[in-house]
Design a protein around this motif. Sequence first.
Motif, short mmCIF file in Angstrom:
data_model
loop_
_atom_site.label_atom_id
_atom_site.label_comp_id
_atom_site.label_asym_id
_atom_site.label_seq_id
_atom_site.Cartn_x
_atom_site.Cartn_y
_atom_site.Cartn_z
N VAL A 140 -1.64 14.99 -0.25
CA VAL A 140 -1.85 14.29 1.01
C VAL A 140 -2.80 13.11 0.82
O VAL A 140 -2.66 12.07 1.49
N ALA A 141 -3.75 13.23 -0.11
CA ALA A 141 -4.61 12.09 -0.43
C ALA A 141 -3.79 10.97 -1.08
O ALA A 141 -3.99 9.78 -0.78
N LEU A 142 -2.86 11.35 -1.96
CA LEU A 142 -1.98 10.36 -2.58
C LEU A 142 -1.13 9.65 -1.53
O LEU A 142 -0.98 8.42 -1.55
N VAL A 143 -0.58 10.41 -0.60
CA VAL A 143 0.22 9.82 0.48
C VAL A 143 -0.62 8.84 1.29
O VAL A 143 -0.16 7.74 1.63
N ALA A 144 -1.85 9.22 1.59
CA ALA A 144 -2.73 8.32 2.34
C ALA A 144 -2.96 7.02 1.58
O ALA A 144 -2.92 5.92 2.18
N HIS A 145 -3.19 7.11 0.28
CA HIS A 145 -3.40 5.90 -0.51
C HIS A 145 -2.13 5.05 -0.58
O HIS A 145 -2.20 3.82 -0.56
N VAL A 146 -0.98 5.70 -0.67
CA VAL A 146 0.28 4.95 -0.70
C VAL A 146 0.48 4.20 0.60
O VAL A 146 0.91 3.03 0.60
N VAL A 147 0.18 4.83 1.73
CA VAL A 147 0.26 4.13 3.01
C VAL A 147 -0.69 2.95 3.02
O VAL A 147 -0.35 1.86 3.52
N GLY A 148 -1.89 3.11 2.45
CA GLY A 148 -2.82 1.99 2.34
C GLY A 148 -2.25 0.86 1.51
O GLY A 148 -2.41 -0.33 1.85
N VAL A 149 -1.56 1.19 0.41
CA VAL A 149 -0.93 0.16 -0.43
C VAL A 149 0.18 -0.55 0.35
O VAL A 149 0.33 -1.78 0.25
N LEU A 150 0.96 0.21 1.11
CA LEU A 150 2.03 -0.42 1.90
C LEU A 150 1.46 -1.37 2.93
O LEU A 150 2.05 -2.42 3.21
N ARG A 151 0.31 -1.04 3.49
CA ARG A 151 -0.34 -1.97 4.42
C ARG A 151 -0.75 -3.25 3.70
O ARG A 151 -0.64 -4.35 4.25
N THR A 152 -1.27 -3.10 2.50
CA THR A 152 -1.65 -4.27 1.71
C THR A 152 -0.45 -5.16 1.45
O THR A 152 -0.51 -6.39 1.59
N LEU A 153 0.68 -4.55 1.06
CA LEU A 153 1.90 -5.33 0.84
C LEU A 153 2.38 -5.98 2.13
O LEU A 153 2.88 -7.11 2.12
N ARG A 154 2.21 -5.26 3.23
CA ARG A 154 2.62 -5.81 4.53
C ARG A 154 1.83 -7.07 4.88
O ARG A 154 2.37 -7.98 5.52
N ARG A 155 0.58 -7.14 4.44
CA ARG A 155 -0.22 -8.35 4.70
C ARG A 155 0.14 -9.48 3.74
O ARG A 155 -0.45 -10.57 3.83
N GLY A 156 1.08 -9.23 2.84
CA GLY A 156 1.46 -10.24 1.88
C GLY A 156 0.52 -10.35 0.71
O GLY A 156 0.41 -11.41 0.08
N GLU A 157 -0.17 -9.24 0.38
CA GLU A 157 -1.12 -9.23 -0.72
C GLU A 157 -0.68 -8.21 -1.77
O GLU A 157 0.03 -7.25 -1.47
N ALA A 158 -1.14 -8.41 -3.00
CA ALA A 158 -0.88 -7.47 -4.07
C ALA A 158 -2.06 -6.50 -4.21
O ALA A 158 -3.21 -6.93 -4.10
N PRO A 159 -1.80 -5.22 -4.45
CA PRO A 159 -2.91 -4.27 -4.64
C PRO A 159 -3.73 -4.64 -5.88
O PRO A 159 -3.22 -5.26 -6.81
N GLY A 160 -4.99 -4.23 -5.91
CA GLY A 160 -5.85 -4.48 -7.05
C GLY A 160 -5.61 -3.47 -8.17
O GLY A 160 -4.97 -2.44 -7.98
N TRP A 161 -6.17 -3.77 -9.34
CA TRP A 161 -5.94 -2.87 -10.48
C TRP A 161 -6.63 -1.53 -10.29
O TRP A 161 -6.16 -0.50 -10.78
N ARG A 162 -7.74 -1.52 -9.57
CA ARG A 162 -8.42 -0.24 -9.33
C ARG A 162 -7.53 0.69 -8.51
O ARG A 162 -7.46 1.90 -8.79
N GLU A 163 -6.86 0.15 -7.51
CA GLU A 163 -5.97 0.98 -6.70
C GLU A 163 -4.79 1.47 -7.54
O GLU A 163 -4.34 2.61 -7.38
N ALA A 164 -4.31 0.64 -8.45
CA ALA A 164 -3.21 1.04 -9.33
C ALA A 164 -3.64 2.21 -10.22
O ALA A 164 -2.91 3.20 -10.38
N VAL A 165 -4.83 2.10 -10.80
CA VAL A 165 -5.34 3.19 -11.64
C VAL A 165 -5.54 4.45 -10.80
O VAL A 165 -5.19 5.56 -11.24
#
Length: 470
Positions: A140-165
């Motif tokens: 569920v923590a992973l799902v929450a982070h994925v939703v956060g990444v989708l919000r970042t993409l929705r703003r037209g931005e790329a996630p950072g490398w820390r979020e990728a790791v």
Amino acid sequence: MVLKLLIYPLAMQAPPFGDEQQYYDGARALSNYLRDLFAFQVPDTRELEANVVASGWFMPGMSVLMTPLFLLVPDASEPVARAYLGAANLVVLLWAVSSVRRHLGPGYAALVLVFPALLPSWVLMSFTAYGDPVSGLVLVALVAHVVGVLRTLRRGEAPGWREAVRLGVLAIAVLYLRSSTLPVLAAVGAVALLATVLLLRGALRWRALLQAGLAAAVFLVLLAPWSLAASHVLGARVVTTTTVPVSLAQTFGDEEQVCFGPCDPDSPTWFEPLRYSREVARATGTSEVEVQEQMSDFALRDLTRQDYARRAWRNIAAYFGIPANFLRYITPPEGRGPVGEVGERVAWVTTYLLYAPVALAMLASMFSVQRRSLEARLLDVVTKLCLGALFVQPFVHIAGSRYWTTAGPLFVIAAASFLRERQVRRREAPEPPERLAELDARLDRWLAVVQRTLVGATVAVGVVLGLMAI
């Protein structure tokens, strides 16, 4: 915390039950390995092979989680081990709730604290070495982070490398704790890649794809030690675990033909085919994994579609319908006594009272579309994909009363989202209309298509399985 203290006496004297023994043995072997390294002695790798890899049936996540206990207290008693596991699960719960709060909001975080964390059967499971409850929290923590990444993409931005790791580490943690989550991780990865391609353009898209590659690389690098070690010990290619052939044979095959005939009746059910496959492998000079695949094919050779469907329905009923059964299994050898039996009955009834409405609302959400807002659509797609991928298990493996705990935290998120949608549609809780920009409008259209496809697939599976069972 109070509920944990009340439930702890029901489990504190219980010895390892079933698969738990493997995790205990693996943790002791890992602690001995580290103790040798700290003492500058040559570690005993044969102990790792025998107790961590063993038959390749179990990912070592829970053994790793328990290693600090046996490193500090080599002869830890049952009450100490149970207390350690309960404390470790509590820490993971609080961390997961924090992640949900950060990305999904305080409402969903509070719900996860209530369900499954206040279900007595789930609390009792949190004192065990089974990876199902803790893997559900990490998921569920992973799902929450994925939703956060989708919000970042929705703003037209790329996630950072820390979020990728971070995503790579969370994904491998989920897999190490519960190998059946592999389809979930594949679904989550597909959603992230599809969103990247749809929402970003030019250099930003390439940057986001590189970050996705970094997350995948972290995942594979951390999976490699286990996969390579298991493949070496078992003499066959092993990616995660080797349980699927035997599971299929035991669940859907002819039980009298699993060992090319009846297995040894004096061995425990799941270890009959394992022992036989090892003996055949030694005699033929092949891998026990290959022998198990041949045994599975033999036991399944006369399986009809009707038999498969009926057994799958029984598995589905067991997956969803007996959430408190493990209260009977995790007990002291001499029993719980009169007070403990009363506590067990109270825990049993309370579990069903809390579990039933949430499970029903979650199942209803699988057949409906959330469309009150773009945020709701995003969460609906992710939870549907994850739950659908988790629900593959009853179709390939015998189901029981502990497997729902992996999906438990997602149950309440799906249920709450479904109920909120009903409120909005009845105008009991109106939400402000969204003004969708061009990028959001495109995402909204795609999400609507995906939602309808997922609902259609759920209905189709149910209808086809029902017709096959007739």
